[in-house]
Scaffold this motif. Structure first.
Motif, PDB file in Angstrom:
ATOM      1  N   PHE A 115       0.842  -1.201   0.000  1.00  0.00           N
ATOM      2  CA  PHE A 115       0.000   0.000   0.000  1.00  0.00           C
ATOM      3  C   PHE A 115       0.871   1.242   0.000  1.00  0.00           C
ATOM      4  O   PHE A 115       2.046   1.200   0.344  1.00  0.00           O
ATOM      5  N   ARG A 154      -5.947   6.348   5.516  1.00  0.00           N
ATOM      6  CA  ARG A 154      -6.354   6.313   4.105  1.00  0.00           C
ATOM      7  C   ARG A 154      -5.197   5.852   3.247  1.00  0.00           C
ATOM      8  O   ARG A 154      -4.151   6.504   3.191  1.00  0.00           O
ATOM      9  N   ALA A 162      -9.611  -1.971  -6.176  1.00  0.00           N
ATOM     10  CA  ALA A 162     -10.027  -1.730  -4.788  1.00  0.00           C
ATOM     11  C   ALA A 162     -10.132  -0.244  -4.461  1.00  0.00           C
ATOM     12  O   ALA A 162     -10.943   0.146  -3.635  1.00  0.00           O
ATOM     13  N   ARG A 179      -3.945   3.301  -0.472  1.00  0.00           N
ATOM     14  CA  ARG A 179      -4.304   2.767  -1.786  1.00  0.00           C
ATOM     15  C   ARG A 179      -3.284   1.688  -2.132  1.00  0.00           C
ATOM     16  O   ARG A 179      -2.124   1.773  -1.769  1.00  0.00           O
ATOM     17  N   CYS A 180      -3.735   0.685  -2.876  1.00  0.00           N
ATOM     18  CA  CYS A 180      -2.855  -0.393  -3.330  1.00  0.00           C
ATOM     19  C   CYS A 180      -1.839   0.187  -4.308  1.00  0.00           C
ATOM     20  O   CYS A 180      -2.163   1.086  -5.094  1.00  0.00           O
ATOM     21  N   THR A 184      -3.611  -7.950   6.648  1.00  0.00           N
ATOM     22  CA  THR A 184      -4.553  -7.429   5.661  1.00  0.00           C
ATOM     23  C   THR A 184      -3.799  -6.974   4.424  1.00  0.00           C
ATOM     24  O   THR A 184      -2.833  -6.222   4.515  1.00  0.00           O
ATOM     25  N   CYS A 218      -4.405  -6.294  -0.142  1.00  0.00           N
ATOM     26  CA  CYS A 218      -5.384  -6.109  -1.202  1.00  0.00           C
ATOM     27  C   CYS A 218      -5.803  -7.504  -1.679  1.00  0.00           C
ATOM     28  O   CYS A 218      -5.013  -8.456  -1.618  1.00  0.00           O
ATOM     29  N   GLU A 276      -9.328   3.498  -2.919  1.00  0.00           N
ATOM     30  CA  GLU A 276      -8.893   3.947  -1.603  1.00  0.00           C
ATOM     31  C   GLU A 276      -9.528   3.097  -0.521  1.00  0.00           C
ATOM     32  O   GLU A 276     -10.665   2.668  -0.642  1.00  0.00           O
ATOM     33  N   ARG A 277      -8.758   2.885   0.539  1.00  0.00           N
ATOM     34  CA  ARG A 277      -9.264   2.117   1.680  1.00  0.00           C
ATOM     35  C   ARG A 277      -8.839   2.808   2.964  1.00  0.00           C
ATOM     36  O   ARG A 277      -7.841   3.522   2.982  1.00  0.00           O
ATOM     37  N   ASN A 278      -9.568   2.588   4.009  1.00  0.00           N
ATOM     38  CA  ASN A 278      -9.212   3.078   5.341  1.00  0.00           C
ATOM     39  C   ASN A 278      -8.884   1.862   6.202  1.00  0.00           C
ATOM     40  O   ASN A 278      -9.777   1.092   6.559  1.00  0.00           O
ATOM     41  N   ILE A 279      -7.611   1.701   6.517  1.00  0.00           N
ATOM     42  CA  ILE A 279      -7.151   0.522   7.258  1.00  0.00           C
ATOM     43  C   ILE A 279      -6.254   0.975   8.406  1.00  0.00           C
ATOM     44  O   ILE A 279      -5.299   1.722   8.181  1.00  0.00           O
TER      45      ILE A 279
END
Length: 145
Positions: free
Chosen positions: A85, A100, A110, A102-103, A124, A126, A112-115
């Protein structure tokens, strides 16, 4: 025929109690009964069982868990890159706060993700990326001869 356990000598018990960070606040009831004690650091009153102190299980709340060192932005970014990420905002400063990201694969669906960093540490990734080798269970079956 089993021998009955001998009661602990009060001086030994007192030494164990003090090494655990407590002082007696009441009479010694026995190794398996609750005992009123006072924390030597914060002065708080607690009820502990000597057998739990011997097992290292009962600690005063202020000593419950040693503090973890804070994670720097650089260390967090390094862990994020290793997981595949890139960050879209600065590290929030706490491993449990969602970040926030992104892969790094071009064209990844996928988005943007919030991890939180804790989830990345748990493995975790992608969906299209393989999990790290340490997290893949090994097959223990032997090949047939």
């Amino acid at each position: 025929m089993s021998a009955t356990p001998t009661p602990a000598v009060p001086q030994d018990v007192l030494a164990e109690l003090r090494s655990a960070g407590y002082a007696p606040a009441g009479p010694f009831p026995g190794a398996s009964r609750p005992w009123d004690v006072r924390c030597l650091v914060c002065g708080g009153l607690r009820r502990v069982v000597l057998s739990q102190i011997r097992a290292g299980k009962r600690r005063c709340r202020h000593r419950a868990r040693p503090p973890r060192p804070p994670v720097s932005h650089g260390q967090a970014v390094k862990e994020l890159k290793a997981a595949g990420f890139r960050h879209l905002e600065p590290y929030p400063g706490n491993v449990t706060v969602p970040w926030r990201v992104r892969c790094t694969s071009p064209g990844c669906p996928a988005g943007e993700r919030n991890i939180p960093l804790t989830e990345i540490r748990r493995g975790t990734r992608c969906a299209h990326r393989p999990r790290p080798p340490a997290l893949i269970p090994l097959c223990r079956a032997r090949p047939r001869a």
